[in-house]
Every structure is written in C-alpha cells, then in structure tokens.
Design a protein around this motif. Sequence first.
Motif, PDB file in Angstrom:
ATOM      1  N   MET A  42       0.837  -1.172   0.000  1.00 22.41           N
ATOM      2  CA  MET A  42       0.000   0.000   0.000  1.00 22.41           C
ATOM      3  C   MET A  42       0.883   1.236   0.000  1.00 22.41           C
ATOM      4  SD  MET A  42      -2.951   1.192   2.631  1.00 22.41           S
ATOM      5  CE  MET A  42      -4.381   1.150   1.614  1.00 22.41           C
ATOM      6  N   ASN A  43       0.496   2.210  -0.780  1.00 20.36           N
ATOM      7  CA  ASN A  43       1.225   3.459  -0.910  1.00 20.36           C
ATOM      8  C   ASN A  43       0.404   4.557  -0.233  1.00 20.36           C
ATOM      9  OD1 ASN A  43       2.503   5.783  -1.781  1.00 20.36           O
ATOM     10  ND2 ASN A  43       2.723   5.095  -3.885  1.00 20.36           N
ATOM     11  N   ILE A  44       0.960   5.176   0.812  1.00 11.93           N
ATOM     12  CA  ILE A  44       0.265   6.215   1.577  1.00 11.93           C
ATOM     13  C   ILE A  44       1.022   7.525   1.461  1.00 11.93           C
ATOM     14  CG2 ILE A  44      -0.461   6.969   3.878  1.00 11.93           C
ATOM     15  CD1 ILE A  44      -0.802   4.023   4.618  1.00 11.93           C
ATOM     16  N   LEU A  45       0.279   8.607   1.225  1.00 13.52           N
ATOM     17  CA  LEU A  45       0.848   9.954   1.271  1.00 13.52           C
ATOM     18  C   LEU A  45       0.385  10.590   2.564  1.00 13.52           C
ATOM     19  CD1 LEU A  45       2.309  12.445   0.152  1.00 13.52           C
ATOM     20  CD2 LEU A  45       0.176  13.025  -1.072  1.00 13.52           C
ATOM     21  N   LEU A  46       1.333  10.946   3.419  1.00 13.92           N
ATOM     22  CA  LEU A  46       1.060  11.652   4.665  1.00 13.92           C
ATOM     23  C   LEU A  46       1.359  13.120   4.440  1.00 13.92           C
ATOM     24  CD1 LEU A  46       0.464  11.776   7.730  1.00 13.92           C
ATOM     25  CD2 LEU A  46       2.893  11.215   8.102  1.00 13.92           C
TER      26      LEU A  46
ATOM     27  N   ASP B  29      -2.500   5.141  -2.612  1.00 12.00           N
ATOM     28  CA  ASP B  29      -3.758   4.441  -2.400  1.00 12.00           C
ATOM     29  C   ASP B  29      -4.615   5.163  -1.364  1.00 12.00           C
ATOM     30  OD1 ASP B  29      -3.174   2.058  -4.048  1.00 12.00           O
ATOM     31  OD2 ASP B  29      -1.569   1.784  -2.573  1.00 12.00           O
ATOM     32  N   LEU B  30      -3.948   5.953  -0.511  1.00 10.72           N
ATOM     33  CA  LEU B  30      -4.611   6.632   0.594  1.00 10.72           C
ATOM     34  C   LEU B  30      -3.827   7.885   0.947  1.00 10.72           C
ATOM     35  CD1 LEU B  30      -6.807   6.360   2.909  1.00 10.72           C
ATOM     36  CD2 LEU B  30      -5.013   5.226   4.236  1.00 10.72           C
ATOM     37  N   ILE B  31      -4.550   8.941   1.331  1.00 13.47           N
ATOM     38  CA  ILE B  31      -3.911  10.173   1.793  1.00 13.47           C
ATOM     39  C   ILE B  31      -4.337  10.426   3.230  1.00 13.47           C
ATOM     40  CG2 ILE B  31      -3.752  12.677   1.500  1.00 13.47           C
ATOM     41  CD1 ILE B  31      -4.242  12.220  -1.521  1.00 13.47           C
ATOM     42  N   LEU B  32      -3.345  10.616   4.108  1.00 16.15           N
ATOM     43  CA  LEU B  32      -3.588  11.040   5.489  1.00 16.15           C
ATOM     44  C   LEU B  32      -3.282  12.529   5.535  1.00 16.15           C
ATOM     45  CD1 LEU B  32      -1.831   8.169   7.482  1.00 16.15           C
ATOM     46  CD2 LEU B  32      -4.266   8.433   7.013  1.00 16.15           C
ATOM     47  N   LEU B  33      -4.270  13.332   5.909  1.00 17.73           N
ATOM     48  CA  LEU B  33      -4.175  14.777   5.731  1.00 17.73           C
ATOM     49  C   LEU B  33      -4.399  15.550   7.021  1.00 17.73           C
ATOM     50  CD1 LEU B  33      -4.087  17.243   3.771  1.00 17.73           C
ATOM     51  CD2 LEU B  33      -6.552  16.888   3.438  1.00 17.73           C
ATOM     52  N   ASP B  34      -3.409  16.330   7.407  1.00 19.89           N
ATOM     53  CA  ASP B  34      -3.575  17.279   8.507  1.00 19.89           C
ATOM     54  C   ASP B  34      -4.297  18.501   7.941  1.00 19.89           C
ATOM     55  OD1 ASP B  34      -3.343  18.412  11.022  1.00 19.89           O
ATOM     56  OD2 ASP B  34      -1.320  19.164  10.679  1.00 19.89           O
ATOM     57  N   LEU B  35      -4.991  19.241   8.791  1.00 19.80           N
ATOM     58  CA  LEU B  35      -5.700  20.423   8.298  1.00 19.80           C
ATOM     59  C   LEU B  35      -4.881  21.695   8.384  1.00 19.80           C
ATOM     60  CD1 LEU B  35      -9.378  20.079   9.597  1.00 19.80           C
ATOM     61  CD2 LEU B  35      -8.474  19.648   7.308  1.00 19.80           C
ATOM     62  N   ASN B  36      -4.197  21.895   9.501  1.00 19.94           N
ATOM     63  CA  ASN B  36      -3.528  23.172   9.740  1.00 19.94           C
ATOM     64  C   ASN B  36      -2.053  23.092   9.392  1.00 19.94           C
ATOM     65  OD1 ASN B  36      -5.946  24.355  10.808  1.00 19.94           O
ATOM     66  ND2 ASN B  36      -5.639  23.074  12.601  1.00 19.94           N
TER      67      ASN B  36
ATOM     68  N   THR C 264      -9.032  12.293 -11.575  1.00 22.76           N
ATOM     69  CA  THR C 264      -8.269  11.116 -11.166  1.00 22.76           C
ATOM     70  C   THR C 264      -7.967  11.138  -9.677  1.00 22.76           C
ATOM     71  OG1 THR C 264      -7.271  10.961 -13.355  1.00 22.76           O
ATOM     72  CG2 THR C 264      -6.173   9.770 -11.590  1.00 22.76           C
ATOM     73  N   LEU C 265      -7.606  12.298  -9.159  1.00 26.88           N
ATOM     74  CA  LEU C 265      -7.230  12.391  -7.749  1.00 26.88           C
ATOM     75  C   LEU C 265      -8.419  12.247  -6.814  1.00 26.88           C
ATOM     76  CD1 LEU C 265      -4.629  15.303  -7.919  1.00 26.88           C
ATOM     77  CD2 LEU C 265      -4.196  12.832  -7.910  1.00 26.88           C
ATOM     78  N   LYS C 266      -9.610  12.584  -7.266  1.00 29.45           N
ATOM     79  CA  LYS C 266     -10.772  12.528  -6.376  1.00 29.45           C
ATOM     80  C   LYS C 266     -11.122  11.111  -5.952  1.00 29.45           C
ATOM     81  CE  LYS C 266     -14.577  12.542  -9.704  1.00 29.45           C
ATOM     82  NZ  LYS C 266     -15.715  13.336 -10.168  1.00 29.45           N
ATOM     83  N   ARG C 267     -10.598  10.109  -6.663  1.00 27.88           N
ATOM     84  CA  ARG C 267     -10.839   8.708  -6.295  1.00 27.88           C
ATOM     85  C   ARG C 267     -10.023   8.264  -5.093  1.00 27.88           C
ATOM     86  NH1 ARG C 267      -9.498   5.953 -11.823  1.00 27.88           N
ATOM     87  NH2 ARG C 267      -9.939   7.804 -13.009  1.00 27.88           N
ATOM     88  N   ILE C 268      -8.965   8.982  -4.781  1.00 25.14           N
ATOM     89  CA  ILE C 268      -8.097   8.582  -3.671  1.00 25.14           C
ATOM     90  C   ILE C 268      -8.790   8.906  -2.350  1.00 25.14           C
ATOM     91  CG2 ILE C 268      -5.857   8.884  -2.558  1.00 25.14           C
ATOM     92  CD1 ILE C 268      -4.821   9.942  -5.293  1.00 25.14           C
ATOM     93  N   PRO C 269      -8.984   7.911  -1.482  1.00 25.34           N
ATOM     94  CA  PRO C 269      -9.585   8.200  -0.176  1.00 25.34           C
ATOM     95  C   PRO C 269      -8.683   9.124   0.639  1.00 25.34           C
ATOM     96  CG  PRO C 269      -9.546   5.841  -0.609  1.00 25.34           C
ATOM     97  CD  PRO C 269      -8.720   6.496  -1.669  1.00 25.34           C
ATOM     98  N   VAL C 270      -9.312  10.085   1.304  1.00 22.25           N
ATOM     99  CA  VAL C 270      -8.577  11.041   2.128  1.00 22.25           C
ATOM    100  C   VAL C 270      -9.079  10.936   3.565  1.00 22.25           C
ATOM    101  CG1 VAL C 270      -8.029  13.464   2.544  1.00 22.25           C
ATOM    102  CG2 VAL C 270      -8.244  12.619   0.187  1.00 22.25           C
ATOM    103  N   VAL C 271      -8.166  10.584   4.461  1.00 22.26           N
ATOM    104  CA  VAL C 271      -8.459  10.547   5.882  1.00 22.26           C
ATOM    105  C   VAL C 271      -7.911  11.832   6.487  1.00 22.26           C
ATOM    106  CG1 VAL C 271      -8.009   9.380   8.074  1.00 22.26           C
ATOM    107  CG2 VAL C 271      -8.331   8.039   5.971  1.00 22.26           C
TER     108      VAL C 271
ATOM    109  N   ASP D 295      -5.527  -0.371   9.992  1.00 16.38           N
ATOM    110  CA  ASP D 295      -6.283  -1.625   9.918  1.00 16.38           C
ATOM    111  C   ASP D 295      -7.529  -1.460   9.067  1.00 16.38           C
ATOM    112  OD1 ASP D 295      -6.858  -4.395  10.709  1.00 16.38           O
ATOM    113  OD2 ASP D 295      -8.515  -3.487  11.821  1.00 16.38           O
ATOM    114  N   PHE D 296      -8.268  -0.388   9.280  1.00 17.08           N
ATOM    115  CA  PHE D 296      -9.500  -0.180   8.523  1.00 17.08           C
ATOM    116  C   PHE D 296      -9.223  -0.053   7.032  1.00 17.08           C
ATOM    117  CE2 PHE D 296     -12.788   2.592   6.689  1.00 17.08           C
ATOM    118  CZ  PHE D 296     -13.899   1.811   6.941  1.00 17.08           C
ATOM    119  N   TRP D 297      -8.264   0.807   6.663  1.00 20.49           N
ATOM    120  CA  TRP D 297      -8.027   1.081   5.244  1.00 20.49           C
ATOM    121  C   TRP D 297      -7.232  -0.006   4.551  1.00 20.49           C
ATOM    122  CZ3 TRP D 297     -10.929   4.304   2.733  1.00 20.49           C
ATOM    123  CH2 TRP D 297     -11.618   5.269   3.457  1.00 20.49           C
ATOM    124  N   MET D 298      -6.491  -0.830   5.294  1.00 19.57           N
ATOM    125  CA  MET D 298      -5.714  -1.895   4.663  1.00 19.57           C
ATOM    126  C   MET D 298      -6.401  -3.247   4.714  1.00 19.57           C
ATOM    127  SD  MET D 298      -1.835  -1.254   5.736  1.00 19.57           S
ATOM    128  CE  MET D 298      -1.003   0.273   5.484  1.00 19.57           C
TER     129      MET D 298
END
Length: 139
Positions: free
Chosen positions: A1-5, A53-60, A78-85, A126-129
């Motif tokens: 899995m490829n995650i962008l933090l 596959d997933l983006i973990l996103l801080d707000l500030n 294309t990017l809108k398909r990537i789930p963003v947490v 665990d949830f996303w993988m």
Amino acid sequence: MNILLVEDNAADVELSREVLDSSPRTVELSVAPDGAAALEYLEERLEGGRLPDLILLDLNMPRLDGRGLLERLKAEPTLKRIPVVVFTSSTAAQDVLASYELGASCYVVKPLGFEEFQQAMRSVEDFWMNVVKLPPVHA
C-alpha cells in the motif's frame, strides 16, 4: 500500500512512520510537509508515477492547508478517487463539517498522548488496509 502523509509536524511524521513500519503489510510512506508540496508530489505521479492508495491529511499547515488541498483533490477527476483521511488535532465542529463537505472519506482526531496516537494510527491502518476495498486510483 502506498500512503501519502501530508503533515507539517515532524514528531507526528516520525510517530506515523514508526507505526506503519511495524505493519504486517508492506507500506510505502511518502511525506509532504504541506498542501502545496502534496500537490507537486501528486502532479508528478499523474504524469507517470504511482498515485497513493490513501492520503492522510492534517488540516492546519503552512502554504496550502488541508482544506485547500482537499478541495483541489476532489476537483481533479483522477485524484478525487483517492480516499482522504483527515487526521488532525482539531475537534472543531466547523472543521469536521467542512472536511466532509469537501469530500473527506473520514475525519479522525489525533490524540495527544503517545500510546493513544499509535492506537489511532493502527486503527486507521487496519481499517483502510484490511477492512475496506479501495478504489482503483490507477485505472
């Protein structure tokens, strides 16, 4: 899995990396210190690399905050398909509402304690993988 933090706090990046490195699954973690750097990373991947596959996103964050990045992500076909947490310390109701209105997949409040942070990150992992079926972002 490829995650962008997308996170500007170095301690949170290290803690996230530590949790994901201990995962039984192989996780490739890329880090962007703000929304503008995340957009640059994603634009490069659109031109021939592998999208996360997933983006973990801080707000500030500086430059382009999480809200601005989320809005731009969900406007790109294309990017809108990537789930963003959204993974942030904000408990403000307006941040939760705005994140969902902008298309966030879920909103998780980052705990302040070390062990609680690890548990929250493991739950997200665990949830996303293991639980959900992710969309084919590379199609």
